[in-house]
Design a protein around this motif. Structure first.
Motif, PDB file in Angstrom:
ATOM      1  N   ALA A 165      -3.324  -9.948   2.812  1.00 36.27           N
ATOM      2  CA  ALA A 165      -4.761  -9.701   2.817  1.00 36.27           C
ATOM      3  C   ALA A 165      -5.579 -10.966   2.606  1.00 36.27           C
ATOM      4  O   ALA A 165      -5.133 -11.924   1.990  1.00 36.27           O
ATOM      5  CB  ALA A 165      -5.094  -8.700   1.720  1.00 36.27           C
ATOM      6  N   LYS A 166      -6.797 -10.922   3.148  1.00 34.75           N
ATOM      7  CA  LYS A 166      -7.813 -11.950   2.920  1.00 34.75           C
ATOM      8  C   LYS A 166      -8.914 -11.296   2.096  1.00 34.75           C
ATOM      9  O   LYS A 166      -9.329 -10.178   2.403  1.00 34.75           O
ATOM     10  CB  LYS A 166      -8.430 -12.378   4.249  1.00 34.75           C
ATOM     11  CG  LYS A 166      -7.808 -13.577   4.911  1.00 34.75           C
ATOM     12  CD  LYS A 166      -8.264 -14.874   4.301  1.00 34.75           C
ATOM     13  CE  LYS A 166      -8.091 -16.008   5.279  1.00 34.75           C
ATOM     14  NZ  LYS A 166      -7.239 -17.076   4.810  1.00 34.75           N
TER      15      LYS A 166
ATOM     16  N   TYR B   7      -3.678 -16.589   2.009  1.00 36.70           N
ATOM     17  CA  TYR B   7      -3.668 -15.133   1.938  1.00 36.70           C
ATOM     18  C   TYR B   7      -3.234 -14.696   0.550  1.00 36.70           C
ATOM     19  O   TYR B   7      -2.697 -15.483  -0.227  1.00 36.70           O
ATOM     20  CB  TYR B   7      -2.679 -14.547   2.962  1.00 36.70           C
ATOM     21  CG  TYR B   7      -3.180 -14.551   4.384  1.00 36.70           C
ATOM     22  CD1 TYR B   7      -4.041 -13.565   4.837  1.00 36.70           C
ATOM     23  CD2 TYR B   7      -2.794 -15.541   5.275  1.00 36.70           C
ATOM     24  CE1 TYR B   7      -4.498 -13.562   6.139  1.00 36.70           C
ATOM     25  CE2 TYR B   7      -3.238 -15.549   6.579  1.00 36.70           C
ATOM     26  CZ  TYR B   7      -4.096 -14.550   7.006  1.00 36.70           C
ATOM     27  OH  TYR B   7      -4.543 -14.542   8.286  1.00 36.70           O
TER      28      TYR B   7
ATOM     29  N   GLU C  59      -4.424  -7.785   6.882  1.00 40.38           N
ATOM     30  CA  GLU C  59      -4.025  -8.399   8.147  1.00 40.38           C
ATOM     31  C   GLU C  59      -2.673  -7.886   8.628  1.00 40.38           C
ATOM     32  O   GLU C  59      -2.472  -7.686   9.806  1.00 40.38           O
ATOM     33  CB  GLU C  59      -3.944  -9.919   7.980  1.00 40.38           C
ATOM     34  CG  GLU C  59      -5.186 -10.546   7.417  1.00 40.38           C
ATOM     35  CD  GLU C  59      -6.067 -11.186   8.455  1.00 40.38           C
ATOM     36  OE1 GLU C  59      -5.520 -11.657   9.457  1.00 40.38           O
ATOM     37  OE2 GLU C  59      -7.295 -11.203   8.242  1.00 40.38           O
ATOM     38  N   ASP C  60      -1.719  -7.734   7.710  1.00 38.04           N
ATOM     39  CA  ASP C  60      -0.367  -7.325   8.076  1.00 38.04           C
ATOM     40  C   ASP C  60       0.203  -6.483   6.946  1.00 38.04           C
ATOM     41  O   ASP C  60      -0.234  -6.597   5.797  1.00 38.04           O
ATOM     42  CB  ASP C  60       0.492  -8.576   8.299  1.00 38.04           C
ATOM     43  CG  ASP C  60       1.702  -8.292   9.175  1.00 38.04           C
ATOM     44  OD1 ASP C  60       1.875  -7.128   9.609  1.00 38.04           O
ATOM     45  OD2 ASP C  60       2.477  -9.239   9.430  1.00 38.04           O
TER      46      ASP C  60
ATOM     47  N   ARG D  56      -1.968 -20.566   4.250  1.00 32.47           N
ATOM     48  CA  ARG D  56      -3.193 -20.011   4.818  1.00 32.47           C
ATOM     49  C   ARG D  56      -4.122 -19.390   3.782  1.00 32.47           C
ATOM     50  O   ARG D  56      -5.192 -18.919   4.120  1.00 32.47           O
ATOM     51  CB  ARG D  56      -2.836 -18.939   5.854  1.00 32.47           C
ATOM     52  CG  ARG D  56      -2.153 -19.516   7.069  1.00 32.47           C
ATOM     53  CD  ARG D  56      -2.874 -19.058   8.323  1.00 32.47           C
ATOM     54  NE  ARG D  56      -2.225 -19.558   9.518  1.00 32.47           N
ATOM     55  CZ  ARG D  56      -1.346 -18.870  10.228  1.00 32.47           C
ATOM     56  NH1 ARG D  56      -0.973 -17.665   9.843  1.00 32.47           N
ATOM     57  NH2 ARG D  56      -0.827 -19.389  11.322  1.00 32.47           N
TER      58      ARG D  56
ATOM     59  N   GLN E  19       2.632 -17.753   4.654  1.00 29.58           N
ATOM     60  CA  GLN E  19       1.253 -17.270   4.793  1.00 29.58           C
ATOM     61  C   GLN E  19       0.469 -17.476   3.497  1.00 29.58           C
ATOM     62  O   GLN E  19      -0.684 -17.911   3.519  1.00 29.58           O
ATOM     63  CB  GLN E  19       1.228 -15.788   5.177  1.00 29.58           C
ATOM     64  CG  GLN E  19       1.873 -15.493   6.502  1.00 29.58           C
ATOM     65  CD  GLN E  19       0.959 -15.742   7.679  1.00 29.58           C
ATOM     66  OE1 GLN E  19       0.086 -16.598   7.642  1.00 29.58           O
ATOM     67  NE2 GLN E  19       1.171 -14.987   8.738  1.00 29.58           N
TER      68      GLN E  19
ATOM     69  N   TYR F 179     -10.233  -6.179   0.202  1.00 33.55           N
ATOM     70  CA  TYR F 179      -9.574  -7.120   1.108  1.00 33.55           C
ATOM     71  C   TYR F 179      -9.596  -6.640   2.553  1.00 33.55           C
ATOM     72  O   TYR F 179      -9.664  -5.450   2.828  1.00 33.55           O
ATOM     73  CB  TYR F 179      -8.092  -7.292   0.718  1.00 33.55           C
ATOM     74  CG  TYR F 179      -7.870  -7.768  -0.686  1.00 33.55           C
ATOM     75  CD1 TYR F 179      -7.991  -9.118  -1.010  1.00 33.55           C
ATOM     76  CD2 TYR F 179      -7.514  -6.890  -1.695  1.00 33.55           C
ATOM     77  CE1 TYR F 179      -7.776  -9.567  -2.297  1.00 33.55           C
ATOM     78  CE2 TYR F 179      -7.288  -7.332  -2.993  1.00 33.55           C
ATOM     79  CZ  TYR F 179      -7.426  -8.663  -3.284  1.00 33.55           C
ATOM     80  OH  TYR F 179      -7.208  -9.105  -4.549  1.00 33.55           O
ATOM     81  N   PHE F 180      -9.483  -7.603   3.485  1.00 31.90           N
ATOM     82  CA  PHE F 180      -9.168  -7.317   4.883  1.00 31.90           C
ATOM     83  C   PHE F 180      -7.645  -7.346   4.967  1.00 31.90           C
ATOM     84  O   PHE F 180      -7.037  -8.382   4.686  1.00 31.90           O
ATOM     85  CB  PHE F 180      -9.727  -8.400   5.817  1.00 31.90           C
ATOM     86  CG  PHE F 180     -11.215  -8.424   5.920  1.00 31.90           C
ATOM     87  CD1 PHE F 180     -11.899  -7.356   6.487  1.00 31.90           C
ATOM     88  CD2 PHE F 180     -11.940  -9.513   5.464  1.00 31.90           C
ATOM     89  CE1 PHE F 180     -13.286  -7.383   6.597  1.00 31.90           C
ATOM     90  CE2 PHE F 180     -13.322  -9.548   5.564  1.00 31.90           C
ATOM     91  CZ  PHE F 180     -13.990  -8.475   6.131  1.00 31.90           C
TER      92      PHE F 180
END
Length: 157
Positions: free
Chosen positions: A129-130, A108, A26-27, A106, A102, A23-24
């Motif tokens: 994560a994405k 996620y 994000e937060d 979105r 989120q 995953y990327f």
């Protein structure tokens, strides 16, 4: 335990290395865990695995699924420990609302990143994560190899 770990108030119990690959991130959020006594003892002994675990939001609450906490052989005889039971995550309401928004809107996903001690309490670091596609993973690996080659060339050159 090192002096640095004592000063910061905690030390890492377990890492989910696979999450950073898949995953990327994000937060990041820090959540407490609702644990039973035998689970805390097992955590102190380092008998936990996060690799197959994930976080879901059900009924306005965050839950940790798939985390494997192996019971110690000295666990009490009158309880029957379940190593992979779902565990409630303790988050502030505004953090939970942000996560719910989120994840639902979105697309996620929530993934556990690390489990550590902070002031005598077990904390779980959750990543918003994405998912990475296969070509993203290859690009990251290529970049890492290039950085390694560059370092090697600078060192020997």
């Amino acid at each position: 335990m090192s002096r640095q770990a004592k000063k910061s108030g905690g030390s890492t119990i377990a890492l989910n290395k696979k999450a950073r690959h898949e995953y990327f991130i994000e937060d990041r959020f820090e959540a407490g865990l609702a644990l039973e006594g035998w689970e805390v003892k097992s955590l102190r002994a380092g008998r936990v695995q996060l690799s197959e675990s994930y976080v879901l939001i059900k009924g306005g609450e965050a839950w940790l699924f798939g985390a494997h906490i192996s019971p110690l052989p000295t666990a009490s005889t009158h309880i029957h420990p379940d190593p992979v039971r779902s565990r409630k995550l303790l988050l502030r309401r505004e953090e939970l609302n942000k996560l719910i928004g989120q994840v639902e809107r979105r697309g996620y996903t929530l993934t556990p990143l690390a489990l550590y001690w902070k002031r005598g309490r077990a904390k779980l670091e959750i990543g918003l994560a994405k998912g990475k596609k296969e070509h993203d993973k290859r690009a990251v690996a290529r970049e890492r190899d290039w950085q390694r080659e560059k370092e090697r060339a600078l060192k020997h050159g």
